[in-house]
Design a protein around this motif. Structure first.
Motif, PDB file in Angstrom:
ATOM      1  N   TYR B 118       0.831  -1.195   0.000  1.00 22.81           N
ATOM      2  CA  TYR B 118       0.000   0.000   0.000  1.00 22.81           C
ATOM      3  C   TYR B 118       0.875   1.258   0.000  1.00 22.81           C
ATOM      4  CZ  TYR B 118      -4.222   2.713   0.580  1.00 22.81           C
ATOM      5  OH  TYR B 118      -5.271   3.574   0.365  1.00 22.81           O
ATOM      6  N   LEU B 139      15.133 -12.555   7.085  1.00 26.72           N
ATOM      7  CA  LEU B 139      14.456 -13.556   7.921  1.00 26.72           C
ATOM      8  C   LEU B 139      15.487 -14.610   8.308  1.00 26.72           C
ATOM      9  CD1 LEU B 139      11.837 -14.905   9.067  1.00 26.72           C
ATOM     10  CD2 LEU B 139      11.599 -16.034   6.853  1.00 26.72           C
ATOM     11  N   LYS B 140      15.819 -14.663   9.583  1.00 27.18           N
ATOM     12  CA  LYS B 140      16.868 -15.583  10.041  1.00 27.18           C
ATOM     13  C   LYS B 140      16.323 -16.567  11.059  1.00 27.18           C
ATOM     14  CE  LYS B 140      20.326 -11.955   9.810  1.00 27.18           C
ATOM     15  NZ  LYS B 140      21.395 -11.293  10.572  1.00 27.18           N
ATOM     16  N   ASP B 141      17.128 -17.574  11.327  1.00 27.73           N
ATOM     17  CA  ASP B 141      16.751 -18.592  12.304  1.00 27.73           C
ATOM     18  C   ASP B 141      17.074 -18.079  13.708  1.00 27.73           C
ATOM     19  OD1 ASP B 141      15.970 -20.901  13.515  1.00 27.73           O
ATOM     20  OD2 ASP B 141      17.811 -22.006  13.037  1.00 27.73           O
ATOM     21  N   HIS B 144      11.606 -15.188  16.987  1.00 32.07           N
ATOM     22  CA  HIS B 144      10.839 -14.139  16.313  1.00 32.07           C
ATOM     23  C   HIS B 144       9.749 -13.580  17.214  1.00 32.07           C
ATOM     24  CE1 HIS B 144      12.756 -14.641  12.465  1.00 32.07           C
ATOM     25  NE2 HIS B 144      12.616 -15.942  12.574  1.00 32.07           N
ATOM     26  N   ASN B 146       6.113 -11.355  17.426  1.00 31.88           N
ATOM     27  CA  ASN B 146       4.864 -11.442  16.662  1.00 31.88           C
ATOM     28  C   ASN B 146       4.423 -10.055  16.225  1.00 31.88           C
ATOM     29  OD1 ASN B 146       5.012 -14.102  17.408  1.00 31.88           O
ATOM     30  ND2 ASN B 146       3.412 -13.960  18.973  1.00 31.88           N
ATOM     31  N   VAL B 147       3.671 -10.014  15.132  1.00 26.12           N
ATOM     32  CA  VAL B 147       3.013  -8.772  14.716  1.00 26.12           C
ATOM     33  C   VAL B 147       1.518  -9.010  14.870  1.00 26.12           C
ATOM     34  CG1 VAL B 147       2.611  -7.140  12.856  1.00 26.12           C
ATOM     35  CG2 VAL B 147       4.855  -8.209  13.104  1.00 26.12           C
ATOM     36  N   GLN B 148       0.918  -8.305  15.798  1.00 25.83           N
ATOM     37  CA  GLN B 148      -0.484  -8.528  16.123  1.00 25.83           C
ATOM     38  C   GLN B 148      -1.359  -7.456  15.490  1.00 25.83           C
ATOM     39  OE1 GLN B 148      -1.483  -9.458  20.113  1.00 25.83           O
ATOM     40  NE2 GLN B 148       0.613  -9.827  20.768  1.00 25.83           N
ATOM     41  N   GLN B 149      -2.394  -7.880  14.807  1.00 26.72           N
ATOM     42  CA  GLN B 149      -3.414  -6.938  14.375  1.00 26.72           C
ATOM     43  C   GLN B 149      -4.380  -6.724  15.532  1.00 26.72           C
ATOM     44  OE1 GLN B 149      -5.968  -7.331  10.613  1.00 26.72           O
ATOM     45  NE2 GLN B 149      -7.417  -7.706  12.252  1.00 26.72           N
ATOM     46  N   ILE B 150      -4.503  -5.486  15.972  1.00 24.36           N
ATOM     47  CA  ILE B 150      -5.491  -5.174  17.008  1.00 24.36           C
ATOM     48  C   ILE B 150      -6.567  -4.268  16.413  1.00 24.36           C
ATOM     49  CG2 ILE B 150      -3.774  -5.382  18.855  1.00 24.36           C
ATOM     50  CD1 ILE B 150      -3.907  -2.287  19.132  1.00 24.36           C
ATOM     51  N   GLY B 172       5.126 -11.795  27.009  1.00 21.17           N
ATOM     52  CA  GLY B 172       3.953 -12.393  27.636  1.00 21.17           C
ATOM     53  C   GLY B 172       4.257 -13.610  28.498  1.00 21.17           C
ATOM     54  N   ASN B 202       9.611  -5.770  11.943  1.00 19.96           N
ATOM     55  CA  ASN B 202       9.653  -6.898  12.878  1.00 19.96           C
ATOM     56  C   ASN B 202      10.959  -7.682  12.749  1.00 19.96           C
ATOM     57  OD1 ASN B 202       8.571  -7.574  10.271  1.00 19.96           O
ATOM     58  ND2 ASN B 202       7.836  -9.534  11.074  1.00 19.96           N
ATOM     59  N   PHE B 258      -1.495  -4.353  26.785  1.00 15.88           N
ATOM     60  CA  PHE B 258      -0.161  -4.933  26.594  1.00 15.88           C
ATOM     61  C   PHE B 258       0.687  -4.628  27.828  1.00 15.88           C
ATOM     62  CE2 PHE B 258      -1.892  -4.769  22.385  1.00 15.88           C
ATOM     63  CZ  PHE B 258      -1.383  -5.899  21.759  1.00 15.88           C
TER      64      PHE B 258
END
Lengths: 371, 371
Positions: B118, B139-141, B144, B146-150, B172, B202, B258
């Motif tokens: 977009y 992107l590595k090992d 990770h 998280n990316v949360q949609q709220i 958490g 992220n 959060f």
């Protein structure tokens, strides 16, 4: 397993040919409104109260612009005096979500008016015909759960894989509160974004929870075409790569990182279309992992498939009324007669499309994890 | 504030005209590979080791297909014997991410080969020229986040609004562990998906955390064009609607839902381009809310802007070397001389594009929340 694959292909063919409704009203009402799936600020495509869709596309020097939607060769647009290509479907579309694309001078492109949705192994245009029961998946002023993108380690595929995890409202506030988990699979050509984007799974859950109709649970959605099958390749589909990712990699990761009840009685698997095929195979291969099974336009179980009935708490089988509802009803009846807790559901007036599956999830959720 | 808006437009114009690199190698190396942003299984567009991009598009009956990328009128494709339209950029592109689109017979469409991003208030095609330093957002090992949609309630806009929340790995697990928060804004015409999709925010965080280079924090990204400004409308931009959403609605929701350290010293705001403009205005309006400010290709602060220096822990100002690096450096020097903790950063070889901002975030993150 071959007959099953053939059934799947038949279902798909049948549903594509039926996804345009049969009745043609005498006049087309001029109450068209922008589809709710349009990009911000875009007027077209539009939908009227009868379910007709109207398209308008800019391509002033093109020879031909056609909308590929439904099974009747699509809607041929014509160039107006304003040089914009415009056209209305020949008949109303079924309620709910439909994938489509444009063919412009022989090339396949998306409609710049709409959001894109992953289906048919590509990002496609989408249009929404408002359903009379759309309230159950509407965005409402209720507490909302989150949809989390997670990247989990997958040694078997030598990468970090993506999944989406729906956590219900209030998740995490009380560390001691733990939740059952539904593993929910997309269909052929779709991916792990489908159940949120096309399916509104999160809003369906938020609304059910707000109305007190279900006990909250977690939903996990990941990519099921792990072995990169192409269309026609379903006959040679090998479940092993995906089963390994799901059972040996994703489930342990989810149980280690989320507040789950990490046992078989509190773990369900469901899938639509090809995801139903995967659900059937994996639940039968791994009866010690899942207790609740659901096939959404994705085949049926026979009583003989179930080796240990005591391990199965629920079998849910559904499809649209324009698919093969008798097959679904008969299968559930046979399972019931064999002593299983089986439930069938038929979505009225829908085919092999997402409104069938939104409704199926809405029917399924209250039946899950009841004790 | 008018001079600022003009600067912003100038920056934009300048950067567009400079986003194609100036040097033209004698020969184009035939080592083209699919762009990493292609849709699954798609070969084109391709990129070679020098940064040239090659496009191939199917539209057999079209009169004309052009790729709109960069400031030189784009790349005109020619129809080959196989009826596919093909073409290679006239010169190498800058490293990093670029938006583009096709013009097919006068209509604007996305390239069916690529994922969409977009930007420019529409979902656009994207292409990635591998950067020499791409490792920091790979992107590595590693563990990770998280990316949360709220979906958070927004009484002022009478709806539930969407935001994405990056939570670091392990978030958490220990309820007592609380995190500072960076509110991170996209640019004009983009939305709350930009920093994850185009920016890899992220992955930048995951990698920095894995290397022990930063103390973990939360990032919150939401939509900043609340008042639906259109291009050209920036001069009339009213910050109030977005400031209300951010400060009065989103921040309290994030702090309630959060594990944040919910005070001014542990709250930062940053934004790119128009998001920098928003950051500047809101941080100056609300010094009691944010302590760390960052403008990424989004203007500068003057010492006189800061009313109470004791409230400001960091001012970070950055841009690409093809924007106005002297402006950024001079502004930081003046702020430093005035006794503020100001840092400037210039991304070498980049313009007003996302590699500038990925690198800026990578530089900014270790400077945040140091005590």
């Amino acid at each position: 397993m071959k007959p099953y694959f053939i059934t799947f292909i038949l279902l798909l063919t049948l549903s594509v040919s039926l996804c345009v409704a049969q009745t043609t009203p005498a006049t087309i009402l001029e109450d068209f409104k922008p589809s709710t799936l349009n990009q911000p600020g875009k007027e077209y495509p539009m939908v009227n109260s009868q379910g007709y869709a109207r398209f308008k596309v800019k391509a002033p020097d093109a020879q031909s612009v056609t909308v590929g939607l439904g099974g009747r060769g699509g809607t041929k647009l014509t160039k107006g005096a304003d040089t914009l290509w415009v056209g209305t479907t020949a008949s109303p579309l079924d309620e709910g979500f439909h994938y489509y694309h444009l063919t412009v001078d022989g090339g396949v492109f998306n409609d710049p008016g709409t959001l894109n949705f992953y289906g048919s192994t590509r990002w496609e245009s989408g249009i929404e015909i408002p359903a009379h029961d759309q309230d159950f998946y509407a965005l409402k002023d209720v507490p909302h759960g989150n949809v989390q993108q997670i990247l989990f380690p997958s040694p078997s595929t030598n990468t970090s894989r993506r999944a989406f995890v729906y956590t219900p409202p209030g998740y995490g506030k009380d560390k001691k509160k733990r939740y059952p988990v539904l593993y929910l699979q997309h269909g052929w050509g779709e991916d792990e974004t489908a159940w949120s984007n096309q399916g509104h799974a999160n809003l369906i859950m938020d609304n059910l929870i707000a109305e007190g109709k279900i006990k909250p649970f977690i939903i996990v959605m990941t990519y099921g075409m792990t072995n990169e099958i192409k269309f026609g390749g379903l006959r040679n589909f090998d479940i092993k790569p995906f089963q390994t990712v799901l059972v040996d990699e994703l489930i342990p990761y989810v149980d280690a990182n989320f507040n789950t009840i990490a046992d078989q009685p509190h773990r369900a698997m469901a899938g639509l279309s090809m995801g139903g095929m995967e659900t059937k195979t994996i639940t039968l291969n791994k009866p010690e992992v899942f207790s609740h099974y659901a096939l959404l336009s994705g085949g049926t179980y026979a009583p003989a498939d179930i080796k240990d009935k005591s391990k199965v708490k629920l079998i849910f089988i559904s499809c649209g009324s324009k698919e093969r509802p008798d097959g679904v009803k008969n299968a559930a009846a046979a399972l019931k007669e064999a002593g299983l807790n089986a439930v069938s559901y038929v979505s009225e007036g829908t085919a092999h499309e997402f409104l069938t599956w939104r409704r199926s999830l809405y029917q399924l959720a209250p039946l899950l994890f009841k004790d």
